[in-house]
Enzyme design. Structure first.
Site, PDB file in Angstrom:
ATOM      1  N   GLY A  38     -17.892   7.647  -2.233  1.00  0.00           N
ATOM      2  CA  GLY A  38     -16.883   7.870  -2.918  1.00  0.00           C
ATOM      3  C   GLY A  38     -17.037   6.571  -4.082  1.00  0.00           C
ATOM      4  O   GLY A  38     -18.160   6.225  -4.324  1.00  0.00           O
ATOM      5  N   ASN A  39     -15.858   6.199  -4.704  1.00  0.00           N
ATOM      6  CA  ASN A  39     -16.085   5.115  -5.615  1.00  0.00           C
ATOM      7  C   ASN A  39     -16.841   3.737  -5.175  1.00  0.00           C
ATOM      8  O   ASN A  39     -17.621   3.573  -5.676  1.00  0.00           O
ATOM      9  CB  ASN A  39     -14.481   4.757  -5.972  1.00  0.00           C
ATOM     10  CG  ASN A  39     -14.491   3.407  -6.817  1.00  0.00           C
ATOM     11  OD1 ASN A  39     -14.600   2.378  -6.411  1.00  0.00           O
ATOM     12  ND2 ASN A  39     -14.465   3.928  -8.235  1.00  0.00           N
ATOM     13  N   GLY A  54     -19.961   7.224   3.417  1.00  0.00           N
ATOM     14  CA  GLY A  54     -19.246   7.216   2.216  1.00  0.00           C
ATOM     15  C   GLY A  54     -20.014   7.328   1.007  1.00  0.00           C
ATOM     16  O   GLY A  54     -21.110   6.793   0.819  1.00  0.00           O
ATOM     17  N   LYS A  93       1.024  -1.095   0.059  1.00  0.00           N
ATOM     18  CA  LYS A  93      -0.033   0.110  -0.026  1.00  0.00           C
ATOM     19  C   LYS A  93       0.985   1.110   0.050  1.00  0.00           C
ATOM     20  O   LYS A  93       1.966   1.179   0.503  1.00  0.00           O
ATOM     21  CB  LYS A  93      -1.007  -0.118   1.175  1.00  0.00           C
ATOM     22  CG  LYS A  93      -2.131   0.890   1.215  1.00  0.00           C
ATOM     23  CD  LYS A  93      -3.329   0.140   0.385  1.00  0.00           C
ATOM     24  CE  LYS A  93      -4.504   0.949   0.290  1.00  0.00           C
ATOM     25  NZ  LYS A  93      -5.405   0.188  -0.165  1.00  0.00           N
TER      26      LYS A  93
HETATM   27  N1  LIG Z   1     -11.235   2.349  -4.411  1.00  0.00           N
HETATM   28  C1  LIG Z   1     -11.235   0.916  -4.271  1.00  0.00           C
HETATM   29  O1  LIG Z   1     -11.231   0.275  -5.243  1.00  0.00           O
HETATM   30  C2  LIG Z   1     -11.241   0.112  -2.904  1.00  0.00           C
HETATM   31  C3  LIG Z   1     -11.099   1.092  -1.764  1.00  0.00           C
HETATM   32  N2  LIG Z   1     -11.241   0.376  -0.601  1.00  0.00           N
HETATM   33  C4  LIG Z   1     -11.522   1.227   0.765  1.00  0.00           C
HETATM   34  O2  LIG Z   1     -12.723   1.750   0.472  1.00  0.00           O
HETATM   35  C5  LIG Z   1     -12.831   3.009   1.265  1.00  0.00           C
HETATM   36  C6  LIG Z   1     -13.645   4.102   0.579  1.00  0.00           C
HETATM   37  O3  LIG Z   1     -12.612   4.190  -0.678  1.00  0.00           O
HETATM   38  P1  LIG Z   1     -13.010   4.977  -1.871  1.00  0.00           P
HETATM   39  O4  LIG Z   1     -14.423   4.853  -2.101  1.00  0.00           O
HETATM   40  O5  LIG Z   1     -11.921   4.537  -3.180  1.00  0.00           O
HETATM   41  O6  LIG Z   1     -12.697   6.525  -1.753  1.00  0.00           O
HETATM   42  P2  LIG Z   1     -13.063   7.814  -2.145  1.00  0.00           P
HETATM   43  O7  LIG Z   1     -12.236   8.919  -1.793  1.00  0.00           O
HETATM   44  O8  LIG Z   1     -13.504   7.711  -3.633  1.00  0.00           O
HETATM   45  O9  LIG Z   1     -14.460   8.258  -1.059  1.00  0.00           O
HETATM   46  C7  LIG Z   1     -14.346   8.231   0.133  1.00  0.00           C
HETATM   47  C8  LIG Z   1     -15.732   8.552   0.765  1.00  0.00           C
HETATM   48  O10 LIG Z   1     -15.732   8.627   2.248  1.00  0.00           O
HETATM   49  C9  LIG Z   1     -16.245   9.880   2.343  1.00  0.00           C
HETATM   50  N3  LIG Z   1     -15.820  10.205   3.784  1.00  0.00           N
HETATM   51  C10 LIG Z   1     -14.566  10.629   4.172  1.00  0.00           C
HETATM   52  N4  LIG Z   1     -14.187  10.840   5.588  1.00  0.00           N
HETATM   53  C11 LIG Z   1     -15.774  10.610   6.122  1.00  0.00           C
HETATM   54  C12 LIG Z   1     -16.169  10.644   7.302  1.00  0.00           C
HETATM   55  N5  LIG Z   1     -15.564  10.939   8.199  1.00  0.00           N
HETATM   56  N6  LIG Z   1     -17.632  10.377   7.387  1.00  0.00           N
HETATM   57  C13 LIG Z   1     -18.421  10.109   6.382  1.00  0.00           C
HETATM   58  N7  LIG Z   1     -18.003   9.933   5.221  1.00  0.00           N
HETATM   59  C14 LIG Z   1     -16.673  10.359   4.859  1.00  0.00           C
HETATM   60  C15 LIG Z   1     -15.895  11.030   1.440  1.00  0.00           C
HETATM   61  O11 LIG Z   1     -16.820  12.309   1.502  1.00  0.00           O
HETATM   62  C16 LIG Z   1     -16.057  10.080   0.173  1.00  0.00           C
HETATM   63  O12 LIG Z   1     -17.484  10.311  -0.153  1.00  0.00           O
HETATM   64  C17 LIG Z   1     -11.308   3.034   2.021  1.00  0.00           C
HETATM   65  O13 LIG Z   1     -11.270   2.550   3.053  1.00  0.00           O
HETATM   66  C18 LIG Z   1     -10.561   2.445   0.993  1.00  0.00           C
HETATM   67  O14 LIG Z   1      -9.253   2.084   1.585  1.00  0.00           O
HETATM   68  C19 LIG Z   1     -11.086  -0.962  -0.638  1.00  0.00           C
HETATM   69  C20 LIG Z   1     -11.175  -1.569  -1.524  1.00  0.00           C
HETATM   70  C21 LIG Z   1     -10.789  -0.863  -2.950  1.00  0.00           C
HETATM   71  O1  LIG Z   2      -6.897  -2.383  -7.025  1.00  0.00           O
HETATM   72  C1  LIG Z   2      -5.955  -2.584  -6.046  1.00  0.00           C
HETATM   73  O2  LIG Z   2      -4.808  -3.229  -6.536  1.00  0.00           O
HETATM   74  C2  LIG Z   2      -5.895  -2.565  -4.923  1.00  0.00           C
HETATM   75  C3  LIG Z   2      -6.992  -1.721  -4.369  1.00  0.00           C
HETATM   76  C4  LIG Z   2      -6.931  -1.219  -2.906  1.00  0.00           C
HETATM   77  O3  LIG Z   2      -5.965  -0.527  -2.523  1.00  0.00           O
HETATM   78  C5  LIG Z   2      -7.792  -1.985  -1.870  1.00  0.00           C
HETATM   79  O4  LIG Z   2      -8.230  -3.086  -2.064  1.00  0.00           O
HETATM   80  O5  LIG Z   2      -7.586  -1.772  -0.599  1.00  0.00           O
END
Ligand SMILES: NC(=O)C1=CN([C@@H]2O[C@H](COP(=O)(O)OP(=O)(O)OC[C@H]3O[C@@H](n4cnc5c(N)ncnc54)[C@H](O)[C@@H]3O)[C@@H](O)[C@H]2O)C=CC1
Ligand SMILES: O=C(O)CCC(=O)C(=O)O
Length: 428
Positions: free
Chosen positions: A221-222, A219, A107
């Site tokens: 986000g993605n 959340g 990471k």
């Molecule tokens: N993007 C990916 O493919 C993957 C992401 N993850 C995990 O999923 C989680 C979210 O990741 P993403 O969606 O990619 O991030 P992102 O950056 O796209 O979205 C994060 C979201 O969380 C919200 N957020 C942040 N702090 C907050 C709080 N205190 N209260 C409520 N909402 C809050 C933000 O406003 C945003 O909507 C993280 O833990 C990340 O490590 C896990 C596996 C893969």
């Molecule tokens: O797509 C990846 O390689 C890793 C995604 C990631 O950071 C996660 O699963 O927490």
């Protein structure tokens, strides 16, 4: 207590130790697996748009690569710490192992706040990150991907810098790339969809019809957006969504008791997953405090924001009717809260199983890049569903047979696989 009071690395080690004890893991293997094999800390100098130079702190942690190149995202966050990156790299090792893809765990991160940075400044951080670590990562050793506040554009800048340094085309160096630039169909949706594939199988086993359920999500986000989209497409009703609001430096929950319209909310959210308060009010959403997402009278909670969001001081606020917590985020539940959920008979679908869809699709992306042959979206999603469902069934079997939680069962499978690889290589 806020989430920043918890140390994710200590939590990851606590979870590991608990199952290592259960498995009576060999001492050498245990010592090797309870900490990262390698970590890099470096400075990234960037000339800012105003002409000044700012130095950002960057990290890459490679927890274990016995089963294949280290794999895992790069997070941009103002509160990033090396211990968070260490924990996330450990969870990546278990994640790749539990879905049985030939990759290890890594990471990365940069302490920065993209809300405050222009696109040019972000590009310089991406390129600077790669320049500092280019010799220690690559398709043969460590393959990054997007995570919180990074996306396909960041990955493409990183790829471009890596290829410039190494003088060639190496599309397998990084995943989560944009379509047409070596990206895979379905990668954007993969993590959120994977959460729902696991949830569908779990509800099926519980004899609950998904289209009769309600959910609340942390959340937007993605991960959260795509989980919400597929869940609602399948007939589920999302009652509340919470997200961070950078202007007010706090989080809010947006609620509509008749069910939120995910597409409508996507239209009024910015690229960081922050919903516009005023426009949400115009559309009839109630504005509630940030933690309210957790207190909703729903069947399913999906934490999909950050780590340590369900903790000992708020876990008791979870409504009596909640049946499942599907962890989309990494490490969203602290061990004390986990114990309470277990005692209350709430099924917790553990993070590194439930959110493994992203890395599984990243693995598909690498395979497609290496063969230079790209699959259509249906093919990607069918394969993804198969991996996620099989992993869930295997974890469920162990949980039932050994009478342990789904989290511990996922650890049993993952640790056994990694321990076997480490021992077979003669490392311990
Ligand atoms: N993007 C990916 O493919 C993957 C992401 N993850 C995990 O999923 C989680 C979210 O990741 P993403 O969606 O990619 O991030 P992102 O950056 O796209 O979205 C994060 C979201 O969380 C919200 N957020 C942040 N702090 C907050 C709080 N205190 N209260 C409520 N909402 C809050 C933000 O406003 C945003 O909507 C993280 O833990 C990340 O490590 C896990 C596996 C893969
Ligand atoms: O797509 C990846 O390689 C890793 C995604 C990631 O950071 C996660 O699963 O927490």
């Amino acid at each position: 207590m806020t989430h920043s009071s918890y140390n994710p690395y200590k939590i990851a080690q606590y979870q590991f130790d608990k199952v290592a004890d259960l498995l009576e893991l060999d001492d050498g293997v245990r010592q090797l697996l309870r900490q990262p094999m390698r970590e890099y800390h470096f400075s990234i100098p960037v000339r800012m748009d105003d002409g000044t130079v700012r130095v950002f702190n960057g990290f890459r942690v490679q927890h274990n690569d016995a089963r294949g190149p280290a794999k895992g995202g790069i997070r941009f966050h103002p509160m990033e710490t090396v211990d968070t990156v260490r924990a996330l790299s450990m969870w990546m090792t278990w994640k790749c192992a539990v879905v049985d893809i030939p990759l290890g765990g890594g990471k990365g991160g940069v302490i920065c706040d993209p809300h405050q940075l222009s696109m040019r400044e972000q590009e310089q951080i991406c390129r600077g990150w790669v320049r500092q670590i280019a010799k220690n990562i690559g398709p043969w050793s460590d393959v990054p991907a997007p995570d919180v506040m990074t996306d396909g554009q960041h990955m493409l800048w990183m790829l471009d810098e890596f290829e410039t340094i190494h003088g060639g085309r190496f599309p397998g160096f990084i995943t989560g790339k944009p379509l047409g630039n070596g990206g895979s169909q379905g990668r954007t949706e993969a993590t959120g969809y994977g959460v729902v594939y696991v949830l569908v199988t779990a509800l099926d086993e519980m004899g609950i019809a998904l289209d009769k359920t309600t959910a609340s999500i942390q959340g937007f986000g993605n991960v959260a957006q795509h989980a919400a989209r597929l869940y609602t497409q399948l007939g589920g009703k999302v009652l509340a969504i919470s997200c961070w609001d950078q202007n007010d430096m706090t989080s809010y929950t947006y609620r509509k008791k008749s069910g939120v319209n995910v597409i409508e909310l996507q239209d009024i959210a910015d690229k960081f997953g922050t919903i516009d308060k005023k426009r949400a009010a115009d559309l009839g959403y109630e504005l509630l405090p940030g933690d309210a997402w957790l207190e909703q009278d729903v069947d399913i909670l999906i934490p999909a924001a950050l780590e340590s969001q369900i903790h000992r001081d708020n876990v008791e606020n979870i409504a009596p009717g909640v049946k499942v917590v599907a962890e989309g985020a990494n490490g969203p539940t602290t061990p004390e809260a986990d114990e309470v959920l277990h005692q209350r008979n709430i099924l917790t679908l553990p993070d590194f199983l439930t959110n493994a869809g992203g890395v599984t699709c990243s693995y598909f992306e690498q395979v497609q890049c290496n063969t230079n042959y790209f699959w259509d979206k249906n093919e990607v999603l069918q394969k993804l569903e198969k991996y996620m469902t099989s992993a869930y069934i295997a974890v469920g079997d162990v949980a039932r047979r050994q009478k342990i939680s789904m989290r511990d069962a996922a650890y049993v499978i993952a640790i056994n696989r990694v321990a076997k690889a480490v021992q077979a290589r003669g490392w311990a």
